[in-house]
Design an enzyme around this catalytic site. Structure first.
Site, PDB file in Angstrom:
ATOM      1  N   GLU A 294       0.598  -1.735   0.020  1.00 22.41           N
ATOM      2  CA  GLU A 294      -0.006  -0.020  -0.133  1.00 22.41           C
ATOM      3  C   GLU A 294       1.104   1.461  -0.053  1.00 22.41           C
ATOM      4  OE1 GLU A 294      -1.960   3.135   3.022  1.00 22.41           O
ATOM      5  OE2 GLU A 294      -2.170   1.129   3.735  1.00 22.41           O
TER       6      GLU A 294
ATOM      7  N   CYS B  98      -2.700   8.257   4.290  1.00 24.58           N
ATOM      8  CA  CYS B  98      -2.157   7.641   2.978  1.00 24.58           C
ATOM      9  C   CYS B  98      -3.746   7.703   1.947  1.00 24.58           C
ATOM     10  CB  CYS B  98      -1.905   6.667   3.103  1.00 24.58           C
ATOM     11  SG  CYS B  98      -3.222   4.741   3.884  1.00 24.58           S
TER      12      CYS B  98
END
Length: 514
Positions: free
Chosen positions: A255, A294
């Site tokens: 990720e 994120c």
């Protein structure tokens, strides 16, 4: 803080000797918070996970593992005040800390609940029985835990949630884990990890904590192991092409960088509820965790005719975001994780200004006393007049309180701009026009791991653009890494092997129920 914390790694069910390694300092004032320990024996850790942790977890059924997660979550919840006290040193306000701490605890509870929907057995079924011939000969896909170790390499922005969101699906799947947190904020990770160990909720060998140097960890993995990484695309690419990872086909999920967008609908002009909701959400995503998420909104896409209105509304809201000591309840924007992180934000902001103009913020705030030593940075709004021709605003992430405002002409143009991010974790749409919303979703969904739609009717119950929910996939294609953490049972798949079992109905049932 009166006492400096001497951090310890946890290997083979024992706390290792504390060390006098690198100093970890407060993001608020630069004071020393903790000392990193020495190097751990990663070969011993891997061996212990495989010999002790794996068998202990695999001896439990899915439902028993669910009860285990519930007990661990309860233990952390009972002592979460200890974590809140430490979290402020990462630069987090109380609200930021809740996003991290409560979010992590909640993820464990959700996975504990998911276990109730799984069989009280050691195999998880996937799909139904398949008839393979006219006789009593059928097929069934089953999932079983890998017999290796899961290595979790976490980022610095969420010291608690980052650990627990990977750990929940891993443990429920039945795989032991070695947790490697980022150095910044690892004192908070260690504190949450210590609570889990002291609770006795987890079987021996099921979790270990590796602080500092990873040594030759990746060299020792094989095809029954799994690596989950959160961080930059550059580091992810280096790790996923590690010779041993490639040679042994070690599972690797990443990720990474994500230029998430939010689209204001053509119908959502000034004075509409959707306009106000959009401005509030963009501002929140810029200031929550000082923009160090994120999933944060990096690109705000608005109709050309509304560009000035949105800009003015955002500047007004951001101007009320008090910057200062995160322990002060009046503070709305805390500090970045550290001076190096701030330097990185400033450097990337410089690259963005080649294509966009700073219309608000962009400076280190003038704070007094010890706060002048902290890693504070103003919320920064940029404006890109020609996003169609731009590249940097769609590819460079300033990982802090930074967002770029950009205009679009019509729905097709908005879709094209959203896709220029080349794959993102999340996108949100603020519109009350159902037809336009459906067209936008059709256009952007293949480039985004999650799409959130908000209007006046559901806003009260919306979980927020930046909140990764354990029930849903957390991951995205392309630049976002292609991973799929969380998502209920979807999050368990990187730690399980699918096998097609063929035989009679009775034999397949015996396997499935074992």
């Amino acid at each position: 803080m009166n006492n400096v914390i001497a951090l310890k790694s946890y290997a083979a069910d024992r706390w290792l000797a504390e060390g006098e390694g690198a100093e970890l300092v407060s993001a608020i004032d630069g004071a020393t918070v903790a000392l990193m320990p020495g190097v751990a024996d990663v070969r011993e850790m891997i061996d212990h996970a495989r010999r002790v942790g794996g068998p202990a977890l695999r001896a439990m059924t899915f439902r028993q593992r669910g009860e285990m997660l519930k007990a661990a979550a309860a233990a952390i919840s009972e002592r979460k005040a200890e974590l809140y006290a430490l979290s402020s040193f990462t630069g987090a306000t109380k609200g930021d800390s809740a996003f991290d701490i409560e979010g992590g605890i909640g993820t464990f509870f959700v996975y504990a609940s998911k276990a109730k929907t799984l069989p009280d057995a050691h195999f998880m079924l996937e799909g139904g029985r398949e008839t393979l011939s006219k006789g009593d000969f059928l097929g069934q896909h089953v999932l079983a835990p890998l017999i290796g170790v899961a290595v979790h390499i976490n980022a610095y922005n969420f010291p608690v949630w980052g650990m627990l969101e990977k750990l929940a699906p891993t443990l429920l799947a039945g795989m032991p884990a070695i947790i490697k947190p980022a150095t910044f904020g690892s004192y908070l990770t260690e504190a949450a990890f210590r609570i889990m160990i002291e609770s006795g909720a987890l079987p021996t060998g099921s979790v270990q904590l590796l602080l500092g140097d990873t040594s030759d960890l990746l060299d020792l993995l094989d095809g029954q192991d799994s690596v989950a990484f959160t961080g930059s695309a550059a580091t992810a690419n280096r790790l996923k092409t590690h010779p041993n990872i490639v040679k042994n086909t070690v599972r690797f999920a990443a990720e990474q960088d994500s230029l998430n967008a939010s689209i204001l609908g053509m119908d959502a002009g000034p004075g509409t509820p959707e306009f106000d909701l959009y401005v509030k959400e963009v501002a929140r995503e810029m200031t929550q965790k000082a923009g160090q998420k994120c999933t944060a909104i990096r690109r705000a896409l608005v109709p050309t005719s509304m560009l000035d209105s949105v800009q003015n509304a955002l500047i007004s809201r951001l101007g009320n975001a008090t910057i200062g000591d995160p322990r002060d309840e009046t503070t709305r924007l805390g500090a970045l994780a550290g001076i190096p992180q701030r330097a990185d934000v400033i450097a990337n902001l410089g690259k963005l200004t080649a294509e966009a103009e700073v219309v608000f913020g962009g400076e280190v705030p003038e704070l007094h006393g010890n706060l002048a030593k902290g890693a504070f940075f103003e919320p920064t709004l940029l404006r890109c007049e020609n996003p169609d021709a731009a590249e940097a605003v769609h590819s460079i992430e300033a990982f802090g309180p930074v967002c770029t405002l950009m205009p679009y002409r019509d729905a097709d143009d908005a879709i094209m701009l959203a896709k220029k991010g080349k794959g993102s974790l999340a996108l949100s749409i603020f519109s009350h026009d159902r037809g336009v919303t459906v067209d936008l979703v059709k256009g952007v969904s293949t480039f985004h791991g999650r799409v959130m739609i908000v209007d006046r009717d559901n806003a009260e119950h919306s979980t927020g653009h930046g909140a990764a929910m354990p029930h849903l996939q957390h991951g995205g294609p392309g630049r976002a890494g292609g991973g799929a953490e969380l998502g209920g049972t979807i999050g368990m798949l990187p730690y399980m092997q699918r096998s097609a079992i063929q035989g009679s109905e009775a034999l397949i049932s015996a396997v499935a129920e074992s």
